[in-house]
Design an enzyme around this catalytic site. Structure first.
Site, PDB file in Angstrom:
ATOM      1  N   SER A  21      -7.255  -2.096  16.003  1.00 38.70           N
ATOM      2  CA  SER A  21      -6.124  -1.251  15.637  1.00 38.70           C
ATOM      3  C   SER A  21      -5.598  -0.453  16.842  1.00 38.70           C
ATOM      4  CB  SER A  21      -6.540  -0.327  14.486  1.00 38.70           C
ATOM      5  OG  SER A  21      -5.445   0.363  13.947  1.00 38.70           O
ATOM      6  N   LYS A  36      -6.506  -6.560  14.505  1.00 37.14           N
ATOM      7  CA  LYS A  36      -5.861  -5.836  13.394  1.00 37.14           C
ATOM      8  C   LYS A  36      -4.496  -5.354  13.875  1.00 37.14           C
ATOM      9  CE  LYS A  36      -6.323  -1.919  10.226  1.00 37.14           C
ATOM     10  NZ  LYS A  36      -5.097  -1.201  10.648  1.00 37.14           N
ATOM     11  N   GLN A  57      -0.987   0.936   8.575  1.00 38.03           N
ATOM     12  CA  GLN A  57      -1.099   1.532   7.247  1.00 38.03           C
ATOM     13  C   GLN A  57      -0.488   2.936   7.227  1.00 38.03           C
ATOM     14  OE1 GLN A  57      -4.025  -0.222   8.514  1.00 38.03           O
ATOM     15  NE2 GLN A  57      -2.938  -1.835   7.417  1.00 38.03           N
TER      16      GLN A  57
END
Length: 538
Positions: A287, A312, A316
C-alpha cells in the site's frame, strides 16, 4: 382447534410471500434486503440477534467486491485506527506479557509512569479495580484497561524486585505518541538508516526530525527501510515522498469511475535531493509503502532492494457508523508516476486464492530466486528520466533482488519464536542483571562493542525452552545458535537502551537486505549502473 389455527397461519404465510415476490416492478436490492430482514424477524423459529445479522450481511456484501473492502466493529475499528492516529491517552509504558504478568520494558521519557517513578522491570499486578496478574490477558485487553481519557487517574499496584511489599502509584493519563519511525541511526560515517513501520498522521514529522538529526551527524546517503510495512495513510506517503523529490515531480495518482482522477505532485522542493537513496522492501511491504517505493523508483531518485512487494494498489476510504464501527470501502486504484497499477490480480469469486498469494510465491520459489518472479511483459512501463523498464500487474519489483535466507530457520527456532521463548528469556535476563549490565555497559556503543552472548546464556535459553515443553533437537539447536546469539544480544540491548539498538546489533549480521543496501549505496559505480539500466538479480 389450535392445530387448525396453526395450519391457517402457515397457509396465509405461503400465500403472502409469493405475492410479494410477484411485484417485481420497481423492486430494488435495498427493498429486497429490508424485506428479507422483516421476514426473518417475523417468522424465524428462534430469536434473532439483529446487530449480528446486520454485521454478517455487511461483511458478506463486501466480500463480493474486492479483497480490501472490509467491515470492522467498534473494538476492531479502535485497534485499527489508534496506531495511525499518532497518539492516544495512556500511562506511557512499553510492556510485555511475561507468562501471566504485565512486565514494564520501558517507560516513555517524560511520560506519566516515568514521572511517578515506575521503572523498567516493574510488574503491574493491578490497575484500578482490574486484576492484571495471573489472568493471561490479551495485549488488546490490557491496553483497554491502561488507556483512558487524558487527565483521568488510574491507581497502579506494582511489584518491584528488592521491595518486600507491593508499591502503589497514582498515574494521571496523558497523550502518548505512537512512533512510526522505529529506528534512525548512522549505518556508517556517511550513510543514514531510517526504519518506517507504518504511515500514520505523525510519520512525516518523525521522518523530517530523523533526517535533520542524521544530517547533523554527517549523513550523505540514506537507506529507507520499509520491510514488513503494511501501509497506512496515502497523505503520509505523499508527504514523505516529497522530501526526496524536486518540486513538480509526480508522486502518485488515483483513478476511479465515480470519483475521477486525482493527481499528487510534489508542491515544494524536497529537503534531501542530492544523496543516494536505497529503499528496502519485502513481500509484506504494501500500500503506502508501495506508493513511496514507486515514486522513488519511477522518478529515478533511488533504487529498491529486496523482494517483490505485496501488490496492493487499491485505495480505501473509511465510512464511520455512529456506534463506532466502520466500513473501509475501496474507492479507487492508485498508479505510480510511470502509469503502472501495481495491484495484483484477483478473482471476486475466489478471494481465498488471493489471500494465499504470499504462500504461493514461497512455494513457487519466488523468495529465493529472481527468475521465479513472473513479470507480465505486457505491462512494461518506463521510468521518467532514465527510461529503464518497470512492471505493473502485482507489486514493485526491486532493482536489486535479495533472496530470502532460511538456512538457520530450523523447526527448533520456529518453536522458540512461536512460543515467545527468545523474547521472554531476554526480558528475564535483563530483569535479573539490569544494574550490573548498566554498570558494565553505561552506553549503547559500549554494549554493542563489548557484550557477548556466551555459552551460559545459550544454556539458559535451552533450559527455559525445555521447561516450557519444547523438545530441542541438538543438531537443529546448534544450527540456529549463531542466529540466536545475535537476536538475544539485540533484544537485551533494546531493553537496556532503545529500539534502534536492536537494529544496530542484528541487521549488520542477519538482515541480507540491509547488508545488500549498505554495499550498494557505497558502491557508486554499481548504484549508477543500476539506476541507468534497471532491474538486476543478485
Amino acid at each position: 382447534m389450535k392445530q387448525i389455527r396453526t395450519i391457517f397461519a402457515l397457509a396465509i404465510t405461503l400465500l403472502y410471500i409469493p405475492a410479494l415476490s410477484a411485484q417485481t416492478s420497481g423492486f430494488t436490492p435495498e427493498m429486497k434486503l429490508r424485506m428479507a430482514n422483516r421476514i426473518m424477524e417475523t417468522y424465524y423459529v428462534d430469536s434473532i440477534d439483529s446487530d449480528k445479522a446486520v454485521e454478517s450481511a455487511i461483511v458478506a456484501m463486501l466480500k463480493t467486491l474486492d479483497p480490501h473492502s472490509t467491515y470492522t466493529n467498534a473494538e476492531e475499528t479502535r485497534e485499527l485506527t489508534t496506531p495511525l492516529e499518532g497518539n492516544f491517552s495512556g500511562i506511557g509504558i512499553q510492556f510485555n506479557m511475561l507468562e501471566d504478568t504485565v512486565f514494564v520494558i520501558q517507560t516513555i521519557p517524560g511520560g506519566p509512569c516515568e514521572k511517578v517513578g515506575i521503572v523498567p522491570g516493574d510488574r503491574i499486578i493491578q490497575a484500578g479495580d482490574s486484576i492484571l496478574a495471573g489472568r493471561k490477558l490479551s495485549n488488546s485487553r490490557i491496553l483497554g484497561i491502561l488507556r483512558g481519557p487524558k487527565g483521568s487517574v488510574v491507581p497502579l499496584t506494582v511489584v518491584r524486585r528488592g521491595e518486600a511489599e507491593p508499591m502503589m502509584f497514582s498515574v494521571e493519563r496523558d497523550d502518548i505518541p505512537i512512533h512510526s519511525v522505529d529506528a534512525s541511526f548512522m549505518a556508517d560515517p556517511t550513510t543514514g538508516y531510517i526504519r518506517i513501520t507504518r504511515f500514520a498522521e505523525n510519520t512525516a514529522d518523525e521522518l523530517k526530525e530523523a533526517l535533520a538529526d542524521l544530517k547533523r551527524q554527517g549523513m550523505k546517503n540514506l537507506i529507507i527501510d520499509l520491510e514488513d510495512n503494511g501501509g497506512g495513510y496515502l497523505g503520509a506517503a505523499t508527504e514523505i515522498a516529497s522530501e526526496f523529490l524536486p518540486k513538480g515531480a509526480p508522486i502518485v495518482y488515483t483513478d476511479a469511475e465515480k470519483l475521477g482522477t486525482s493527481t499528487y505532485d510534489n508542491e515544494r522542493k524536497g529537503s534531501f535531493l542530492d544523496g543516494r537513496i536505497v529503499v528496502m522492501v519485502n513481500q509484506y511491504s504494501a500500500s503506502a509503502s508501495e506508493i513511496l517505493s514507486g515514486a522513488i523508483q519511477d522518478n529515478d531518485r533511488g533504487l529498491i532492494v529486496g523482494r517483490r512487494t505485496f501488490g496492493k494498489g487499491l485505495v480505501q476510504r473509511p465510512f464511520n457508523f455512529p456506534d463506532g464501527s466502520m466500513i473501509r470501502l475501496t474507492v479507487s486504484r492508485y498508479f505510480t508516476p510511470s502509469g503502472r497499477c501495481i495491484q495484483r490480480p484477483y478473482d471476486r469469486e475466489n478471494l481465498d486464492d488471493y489471500n494465499l498469494d504470499i504462500l504461493h510465491r514461497y512455494e513457487h520459489g519466488e523468495f529465493t530466486s529472481a527468475d521465479s518472479v513472473q513479470l507480465d511483459k505486457s505491462q512494461a512501463y518506463y521510468t521518467l528520466h532514465n527510461h529503464r523498464p518497470v512492471y505493473g500487474g502485482g507489486g514493485i519489483m526491486p532493482d536489486l533482488f535479495v533472496p530470502l535466507d532460511t538456512t538457520a530457520v530450523t523447526p527448533c527456532y520456529r518453536q522458540l519464536l512461536a512460543k515467545g521463548i527468545i523474547n521472554r528469556y531476554a526480558i528475564t535476563y535483563v530483569d535479573d542483571n539490569r544494574d550490573s549490565l548498566h554498570t558494565a555497559y553505561p552506553t549503547e556503543q559500549s554494549f554493542i562493542d563489548g557484550f557477548n552472548v556466551g555459552p551460559e546464556l545459550i544454556d539458559g535459553l535451552a533450559k527455559m525452552a525445555t521447561t516450557s515443553g519444547i523438545e530441542l533437537k541438538e543438531d537443529e539447536f546448534e544450527n540456529s545458535t549463531p542466529m540466536l546469539r545475535t537476536i538475544l544480544k539485540g533484544l537485551i540491548g533494546r531493553d537496556l537502551f532503545q529500539t534502534s539498538t536492536y537494529y544496530k546489533v542484528v541487521y549488520p549480521i542477519l538482515n541480507d537486505e540491509y547488508i545488500a543496501a549498505l554495499q550498494l549505496i557505497n558502491d557508486k559505480k554499481m548504484y549508477e549502473n543500476l539506476l541507468k539500466h534497471g532491474q538486476k538479480a543478485k
